[in-house]
Scaffold this active site. Structure first.
Site, PDB file in Angstrom:
ATOM      1  N   CYS A  30     -12.538 -57.639  33.645  1.00 53.77           N
ATOM      2  CA  CYS A  30     -12.568 -56.243  34.097  1.00 53.77           C
ATOM      3  C   CYS A  30     -11.607 -55.333  33.329  1.00 53.77           C
ATOM      4  O   CYS A  30     -11.733 -54.109  33.409  1.00 53.77           O
ATOM      5  CB  CYS A  30     -12.238 -56.185  35.588  1.00 53.77           C
ATOM      6  SG  CYS A  30     -13.074 -57.454  36.546  1.00 53.77           S
ATOM      7  N   HIS A  90     -17.756 -50.788  40.482  1.00 52.13           N
ATOM      8  CA  HIS A  90     -16.897 -51.503  39.533  1.00 52.13           C
ATOM      9  C   HIS A  90     -17.731 -51.808  38.283  1.00 52.13           C
ATOM     10  O   HIS A  90     -18.601 -52.676  38.305  1.00 52.13           O
ATOM     11  CB  HIS A  90     -16.398 -52.801  40.174  1.00 52.13           C
ATOM     12  CG  HIS A  90     -15.342 -53.500  39.374  1.00 52.13           C
ATOM     13  ND1 HIS A  90     -15.011 -53.140  38.092  1.00 52.13           N
ATOM     14  CD2 HIS A  90     -14.545 -54.572  39.677  1.00 52.13           C
ATOM     15  CE1 HIS A  90     -14.061 -53.936  37.634  1.00 52.13           C
ATOM     16  NE2 HIS A  90     -13.752 -54.819  38.585  1.00 52.13           N
ATOM     17  N   HIS A 127      -6.638 -49.406  39.526  1.00 47.70           N
ATOM     18  CA  HIS A 127      -7.758 -50.337  39.347  1.00 47.70           C
ATOM     19  C   HIS A 127      -8.681 -50.210  40.558  1.00 47.70           C
ATOM     20  O   HIS A 127      -9.885 -50.075  40.410  1.00 47.70           O
ATOM     21  CB  HIS A 127      -7.228 -51.751  39.183  1.00 47.70           C
ATOM     22  CG  HIS A 127      -8.277 -52.748  38.805  1.00 47.70           C
ATOM     23  ND1 HIS A 127      -9.035 -52.630  37.663  1.00 47.70           N
ATOM     24  CD2 HIS A 127      -8.695 -53.901  39.421  1.00 47.70           C
ATOM     25  CE1 HIS A 127      -9.880 -53.639  37.587  1.00 47.70           C
ATOM     26  NE2 HIS A 127      -9.687 -54.431  38.652  1.00 47.70           N
TER      27      HIS A 127
END
Length: 1016
Positions: A171, A344, A306
């Site tokens: 990620c 995401h 995040h």
């Protein structure tokens, strides 16, 4: 760390097809999450609310529209190769191109440079779908997949020579890519870097993993730091930024969105699980970025967290930030996360956050964080010195710092600190984008020229409409818009140029050109090769009062050079040529003023054109026009030429009047006998086979005229004060020769087609003898112009107060002169800056690349961001069927219909409702007689099969590399396919074929010579 500037941005995220739409969605707290598209996988087959094995607990996520659309013809990628390419490669190609354009640079200008490419990527599901059916793996599938190829593909198509690499740290991949790009810039491994991230969800695999790991949100939405946070919602997208060292960006006049002050990357190491976040590593990576940037925590106004929306992840991230900010005085650190809007985006998450922070600093406002209304009380944000952004945060004027975190599932963490761009970088000082130096001397045509290029006419129309819409919405002066288009919108085959006085006129003109084929044909061209420009300098008789006065008043560039010529002439003319012209004085018709005035005008026009980057390869001057041509060719300096031409005009004016000139429509051979009988008459000029001018005593000319009329020959008296180029000039020759001896003259450094000799001067000086003979000898324009046309100019540009020579040249054109464009910077007596701008526009359309900086005054050379290139969406490349529970996907090129019909070649999609008719240009079709030939048919079928084209998209004119996108692998396959089809053809090698692969027709011709056999 030295500052790194973000100078270009482009992106596509769920609900946001470009950067502008992305910012708009963020500001209105928009939701990009929706049902899983049927094109991807059958979400119902994989759905289980309770998260059964092999199932996901959600049917929603953040998906971009049209991931299958790819403008393969723009990048010269064959349909077969495009169909094999991972959509992530296709999306990155288009996104990187648009980001470079957004930086104010035409992507072609980066070709051959050390520009680096750094791509963050996490998923490779296309390969999972297509590389596991081993019997169907092809060379195209091999190069169309793999992480490395995502970056390498950009470097290949843009011809970039710097570092090119893909990064997979899960990620955090794309923020780590940015970190590596910054380091490469600061280590001077590259001067420009493209940092990007991409993620396309093609299978439910990761969603199933998130569900089985207890990380998936049932409604497919991330809810960062919210009391309702219940897991991750998947998202996808692509983003790219163009990075420069700040000092370089400022020196090159690029606008800066924001500045990267510091970045840091670390790893969790051995923690309580490889997928579990580590608070201590997170707080250390943030602290390291602060140290590298030289920033105290209290200086950071906000941080893009995040923020995945998992209870554990949010808690650890808050504690890590709180470790650095809990003791801050004043306002708490504002936090939020874009994952609440788009999900995401995994490998693209870092670039999505970076672009959000950069745009926030650019617009001086941070959008509210979606789902912030119900803050998770367990996080105790206030105690940690943090606050969740429930409303947009207006940033103070002056420098502002924002942070950005991105954490990888395997433990690789990244943090970056960005600062608002310094004021002089937002509106940079003007300068030469190539050299970084500011210009000296006045510049400007008087009217801007908007330019646009595209690989096809259809693409040109599409982009004209896009630009028209964008221009109409702006309040920017037209000059900066035009200048910016000259820098960023170049490099393609079809060249469009339109002078415009204001944005309203520009927007209307762009729209009209897109809608009118005839108008578009006049305003655009597709030059076949390198331009060869011939400058033609007009002779006496073209003058008129106030000639070029309007141009002088409107064009600072022309004004500078006319003033320069006036300064050189003034000591020898007893007055100002410039003032004479501006006043409209009839004295311009007196020879003593005419010749210096014409010289000044022609010198100023020629000097303006060369200053604009118009490099002449051929020169021709008619009589007195040769003086300005000689200065341009380096025969003598301006000051010497001014002295000589002023003396020439003055000495001629002192001669007694009584002479005249007679234009005769007859060849010289029919007039020689008549001229020989009159000693006071000579041949003044031979302008063509049927265009002769006699010059001399009026009475003698009258006798000749009477004789010619009796023969039925047409004649016309010219309005002149003296019999130029005749024996009546003899009394002035000695005095002129004495001055010419003082001045001299050298060998021209440019090819000069002399109208004294009637040919190209071959290393011959234009010295005192030349200029003295020049006075009374005939002007051999016809011969000189014929020789010039045989040299193959593409453009005849008349440098004078009105077009005379280009009209005369039309009567001389042979096969060698066909297709030559004529350009007149001063087309008539009303000519102004707009006319001059139209001449420069015409030259640009014809292949000349002007030095556009000289076309605008300094105050207009201010970078403006234009809408990036609008790619075609009519070509679709996807798997034949959506992923199912137990099925293999088939590869193909498809239309956007429910059946997803597979064809072996690209399909054109009908425009969607509400959109204009947009079609991709089709290559020329093969003729009937061509297809009837068995060798031609075999070659065309083989080319179409290897490239994935429809047979009627391939013709003898198709270029295998430039039009069809063939490469070495495809050439090898093509050889085998041809060999199979032509039974009697002896074995051929790739080496045999390579020299014959320019076009399909060349290949057919070669094979026809090799075989007489029928098709197998």
């Amino acid at each position: 760390m030295k500052p790194v500037a973000i100078v270009g941005i482009d992106c596509r995220f769920p609900g946001a097809p470009d950067a502008g739409a992305y910012w708009d969605m963020l500001m209105r707290s928009g939701d990009g999450v929706d049902k899983v598209p049927g094109q991807r996988w059958n979400a119902r087959e994989f759905h289980s609310p309770t998260g059964e094995d092999g199932h996901s607990n959600t049917t929603e996520g953040g998906f971009i529209s049209d991931p299958d659309a790819f403008d393969n013809e723009f990048f010269t990628v064959s349909p077969r190769e495009a169909a094999a390419m991972d959509p992530q490669q296709r999306l990155l190609l288009q996104c990187a191109w648009r980001a470079v354009e957004d930086s104010g640079v035409a992507p072609q200008r980066l070709a051959g440079t050390d520009t680096g490419v750094f791509v963050g990527i996490m998923g490779n599901e296309w390969a999972q779908l297509h590389m596991t059916d081993y019997a169907r793996v092809t060379a195209q599938l091999g190069s169309g997949n793999g992480y490395c190829m995502t970056a390498n593909r950009i470097s290949y198509h843009l011809d970039l020579k710097g570092p090119s690499l893909a990064v997979d740290t899960a990620c955090s991949s794309s923020l780590v890519a940015v970190h590596l790009a910054c380091n490469a810039l600061l280590a001077e491994e590259c001067d420009t870097a493209i940092a990007a991230g991409v993620n396309v969800a093609l299978t439910p695999a990761l969603g199933i993993f998130y569900t089985q790991a207890g990380l998936s949100s049932p409604d497919g939405r991330c809810k960062p730091f919210s009391a309702d946070a219940d897991g991750i919602g998947r998202g996808e997208g692509v983003g790219a930024v163009v990075l420069r060292r700040l000092e370089d960006a400022i020196a090159d006049g690029q606008q800066v969105y924001a500045v990267i002050r510091g970045t840091a990357v670390n790893q969790d190491g051995r923690s309580n699980g490889i997928t579990a976040p580590n608070r201590w590593s997170q707080q250390e990576v943030v602290a390291a970025a602060y140290r590298r940037a030289g920033v105290e925590p209290s200086e950071v106004a906000f941080t893009e967290a995040h923020g995945t929306g998992t209870v554990l992840g949010d808690m650890i991230e808050v504690k890590a930030l709180g470790h650095l900010h809990s003791g801050r005085s004043g306002r708490p650190l504002a936090i939020g996360s874009v994952k609440g809007n788009i999900g995401h985006t995994e490998g693209a998450a870092g670039i999505a956050g970076l672009i959000k922070v950069a745009l926030s600093l650019h617009h001086k406002v941070v959008p509210a964080s979606r789902f912030a209304a119900k803050e998770n009380p367990a996080l105790k944000l206030a105690k940690q010195g943090l606050r969740l952004l429930k409303a947009p945060l207006r940033l103070r004027s002056g420098p502002t710092i924002g942070g950005l975190s991105s954490f990888g599932m395997g433990g690789t963490n990244a943090h970056a600190l960005l600062e608002s761009a310094p004021g002089h970088a937002v509106r940079p000082e003007t300068g030469d984008p190539e050299s970084g130096h500011t210009d000296s001397g006045a510049a400007g045509l008087g009217t801007g020229v908007f330019t646009l290029t595209a690989p096809s006419l259809e693409a040109l129309r599409r982009n004209l409409l896009v630009q028209a819409d964008a221009v109409q919405r702006r309040r920017t002066p037209v000059g900066p818009l035009c200048w910016s288009s000259n820098r960023a919108k170049t490099g393609h085959r079809h060249r469009f140029a339109l002078p415009a006085a204001d944005t309203g006129e520009l927007a209307a003109g762009l729209r009209e050109a897109a809608a009118d084929d005839d108008l578009l044909a006049r305003l655009s061209d597709r030059p076949a090769g390198k331009p060869r420009v011939a400058l033609l300098f007009t002779g006496q008789g073209s003058q008129y009062p106030a000639m070029t006065a309007r141009l002088y008043r409107q064009s600072p560039l022309y004004r500078r050079f006319l003033d320069e010529a006036d300064t050189a002439l003034a000591p020898h003319t007893g007055g100002s040529v410039r003032d004479l012209l501006l006043s409209g004085d009839e004295a311009v018709h007196r020879t003593g003023w005419t010749q210096p005035a014409l010289f000044a005008v022609e010198y100023a026009l020629a000097a303006s054109l060369t200053e604009l980057g118009v490099q002449p390869t051929l020169l021709l001057g008619h009589s007195v026009g040769e003086y300005a041509a000689a200065v341009l060719a380096g025969v003598f300096p301006l000051e010497d030429a001014a002295r000589l031409i002023a003396a020439r005009g003055a000495l001629m004016e002192e001669l007694p009047e009584g002479g005249g000139m007679l234009a005769v429509r007859a060849p010289l051979t029919e007039l020689t006998e008549l001229v020989d009988t009159e000693p006071l008459v000579g041949v003044g000029a031979v302008n063509g086979p049927q265009a002769t001018v006699l010059s001399g005593d009026l009475a003698a000319l009258e006798r000749i005229e009477d004789e010619l009329r009796g023969r039925g020959v047409k004649t016309r008296r010219l309005e002149v004060s003296h019999a130029f180029h005749s024996p009546l000039m003899t009394p002035m020759l000695d005095r002129f020769a004495a001055l010419a001896d003082e001045i001299g003259g050298g060998v021209p450094t440019l090819p000069v087609y002399s109208t004294l000799r009637g040919r190209l001067l071959e290393a011959e000086p234009m010295d005192a003898k030349y200029w003295t003979e020049h006075i009374s000898a005939p002007v051999l324009f016809g011969d000189a112009m014929t020789r010039l046309l045989e040299a193959g100019p593409t453009h005849l540009v008349e440098v004078g107060p009105r077009p005379v020579l280009t009209r005369m040249a039309r009567t001389l054109r042979t096969v060698a002169g066909e297709g030559v464009h004529t350009v007149a910077p001063v087309p008539d007596e009303e000519a102004d800056g707009r006319a001059f701008a139209e001449a420069v526009a015409a030259l640009f359309r014809g292949g000349v690349d002007p030095n556009w900086d000289k076309a605008y005054p300094e105050e207009e050379r201010v970078a403006q961001r234009l809408v990036p290139y609008a790619f075609s969406v009519t070509q679709r490349f996807w798997t034949r069927t959506p992923v199912r529970a137990a099925a293999s996907a088939d590869l193909g090129v498809v239309t956007d219909d429910a059946a997803h019909t597979v064809r072996p070649y690209a399909q054109k999609q009908s425009p969607a409702s509400g959109h204009g008719a947009v079609r991709t240009a089709v290559l020329p079709s093969a003729g009937e007689d061509q297809v009837a030939d068995p060798v031609a048919r075999a070659v065309i079928e083989a080319v179409a099969e290897v490239g994935g084209y429809a047979p009627d998209e391939v013709s003898a004119l198709s270029l295998l590399y430039e039009d069809l996108g063939f490469d070495s692998v495809m050439v090898m396959e093509l050889k085998d396919r041809i060999q199979e089809r032509l039974s009697g053809l002896e074995e051929i090698s790739v080496q045999d074929l390579l020299p014959r692969l320019s076009s399909v027709g060349d290949l057919v011709g070669y094979l026809q010579d090799r075989t007489d056999s029928a098709v197998a």
